[in-house]
Design a protein around this motif. Structure first.
Motif, short mmCIF file in Angstrom:
data_model
loop_
_atom_site.label_atom_id
_atom_site.label_comp_id
_atom_site.label_asym_id
_atom_site.label_seq_id
_atom_site.Cartn_x
_atom_site.Cartn_y
_atom_site.Cartn_z
N ASP A 93 -25.96 29.49 20.53
CA ASP A 93 -25.62 28.86 19.25
C ASP A 93 -25.27 27.40 19.49
OD1 ASP A 93 -25.98 31.06 17.60
OD2 ASP A 93 -23.88 31.68 17.68
N ALA A 105 -24.58 33.11 22.94
CA ALA A 105 -24.46 34.00 21.79
C ALA A 105 -25.29 35.24 22.09
CB ALA A 105 -24.94 33.31 20.51
N GLN A 106 -24.79 36.04 23.03
CA GLN A 106 -25.54 37.14 23.61
C GLN A 106 -25.24 38.50 22.99
OE1 GLN A 106 -27.71 36.96 26.89
NE2 GLN A 106 -27.98 35.12 25.63
N ARG A 107 -24.13 38.61 22.28
CA ARG A 107 -23.76 39.92 21.75
C ARG A 107 -24.73 40.34 20.64
NH1 ARG A 107 -18.74 37.39 21.56
NH2 ARG A 107 -18.72 37.56 19.28
N GLU A 109 -24.48 41.51 17.64
CA GLU A 109 -24.25 41.00 16.29
C GLU A 109 -24.56 39.51 16.20
OE1 GLU A 109 -20.15 40.71 18.33
OE2 GLU A 109 -21.92 42.02 18.38
N GLN A 110 -24.40 38.79 17.32
CA GLN A 110 -24.75 37.37 17.33
C GLN A 110 -26.26 37.18 17.32
OE1 GLN A 110 -22.38 36.51 20.90
NE2 GLN A 110 -21.20 35.01 19.69
N ALA A 113 -27.36 37.75 13.74
CA ALA A 113 -27.02 36.62 12.90
C ALA A 113 -27.94 35.43 13.17
CB ALA A 113 -25.56 36.22 13.13
N SER A 114 -28.30 35.24 14.44
CA SER A 114 -29.18 34.13 14.79
C SER A 114 -30.58 34.32 14.22
CB SER A 114 -29.26 33.96 16.31
OG SER A 114 -28.01 33.55 16.84
N ASP A 117 -30.36 33.34 10.67
CA ASP A 117 -30.29 31.88 10.54
C ASP A 117 -31.67 31.25 10.71
OD1 ASP A 117 -27.56 31.94 10.11
OD2 ASP A 117 -27.03 31.45 12.18
N GLN A 147 -19.69 37.79 26.84
CA GLN A 147 -21.08 37.38 26.68
C GLN A 147 -21.99 38.02 27.73
OE1 GLN A 147 -22.58 35.56 24.24
NE2 GLN A 147 -20.61 35.68 23.16
N GLN A 154 -29.18 44.62 23.95
CA GLN A 154 -29.82 43.52 23.23
C GLN A 154 -31.17 43.94 22.67
OE1 GLN A 154 -29.68 40.59 26.41
NE2 GLN A 154 -28.08 39.48 25.31
#
Length: 300
Positions: A93, A105-107, A109-110, A113-114, A117, A147, A154
């Motif tokens: 991010d 931003a490896q999780r 949920e991230q 979200a990415s 975006d 992270q 993933q």
């Protein structure tokens, strides 16, 4: 079957190759340097229009390139009839104001979200290919603390997003050969790792990708991205070949990659139209067996 004609009706830059179930130009465009045109959006859009005119129909981007600037320009510059295949990536991010401009931003949920975006900033219902930027290998960010996430976790979210239709296919970046092997059942279509004429540590992974019909998309294809990283253009054999061919050393470095393996796709980036045209022209360079032997002998 592939065709050398792009959807825009011009010859595909560097010829044609497969990216998953799509046919794309072997020479694409990397959007990272578009941020240098932040103060001149019209120039950025003009550059991308020239990309299409030159037969490039494969563009690599990320939401974290200019904190959405590159994606926004891509959204405004390309038209549906251009047939440009957009490849983006998740795994980091923007980190405005930080000493390092990106943060991991490896999780799962991230990652989700990415993807959202990217869809929003690109104005797309589906991103054709989404790369998962792992932090297993350098250069650049490394994962720490929460992270550090297993690739299986993933890939679970990435395949779910593919099943939902939000992404068309999954690629990997910054991955080890063991990580790639673990990910193969997920249907990986491309791998982006550090690789060039003078940085060939991942040769075995390139060959695995060739066997598995996975596109190999090297980043930093000319080296020199960091002060301690040597440049392909500094190799005497490259300079000699360039002089003999009447080309630039950078063009020879790119041409070697295209000749080295048929699954190589290039995504050189630039903010200058002249450099863009030089990069695309590298796809027209013929390297005979003698020149290839000299270049192959350069220490990798």
């Amino acid at each position: 079957m592939t065709t050398n004609a792009s959807p825009a009706g011009v010859t595909r830059a560097g010829g044609a190759a497969r990216l998953g179930d799509r046919t794309v130009s072997r020479i694409g465009f990397g959007a990272m340097q578009l941020e240098r045109l932040h103060a001149d959006r019209a120039a950025a859009i003009s550059l991308l229009r020239r990309v299409v005119e030159l037969g490039v129909d494969h563009v690599d981007t990320a939401q974290f390139y200019g904190d959405g600037f590159a994606n926004g320009v891509i959204r405004d510059a390309f038209r549906p009839e251009d047939g440009v295949v957009i490849v983006s990536k998740v795994g980091a991010d923007p980190n405005p104001g930080g000493a390092v401009r990106l943060r991991p931003a490896q999780r799962p949920e991230q990652l989700q979200a990415s993807v959202e975006d990217n869809l929003k900033s690109l104005g797309l219902d589906q991103i054709p290919v989404m790369n998962l930027r792992r932090l297993d290998t350098g250069p650049g960010l490394r994962a720490e603390a929460d992270q550090v996430v297993g690739i299986d976790d993933q890939l679970a979210v990435m395949t779910a997003l593919r099943d939902e239709g939000k992404i068309g296919a999954i690629g990997l970046s910054g991955v080890t050969v063991d990580g790639l092997r673990r990910a193969l059942p997920a249907g990986i279509v491309c791998v982006q790792n550090l690789y060039s004429l003078i940085s060939r540590d991942d040769e075995g992974m390139l060959r695995l990708c060739l066997d598995e019909q996975i596109a190999w998309v090297p980043f930093f294809p000319l080296g020199g991205a960091f002060p301690t990283m040597p440049k392909v253009t500094g190799a005497p054999a490259v300079a000699a070949a360039a002089q003999a061919l009447g080309r630039t050393p950078a063009q020879v470095g790119l041409a070697w990659l295209l000749h080295h393996a048929p699954n190589v796709l290039l995504i050189p980036g630039t903010a200058h139209t002249g450099h863009l045209e030089e990069n695309v022209a590298a796809g027209t360079i013929a390297l005979d067996d003698a020149v290839m032997a000299q270049l192959d002998a350069v220490a990798g």
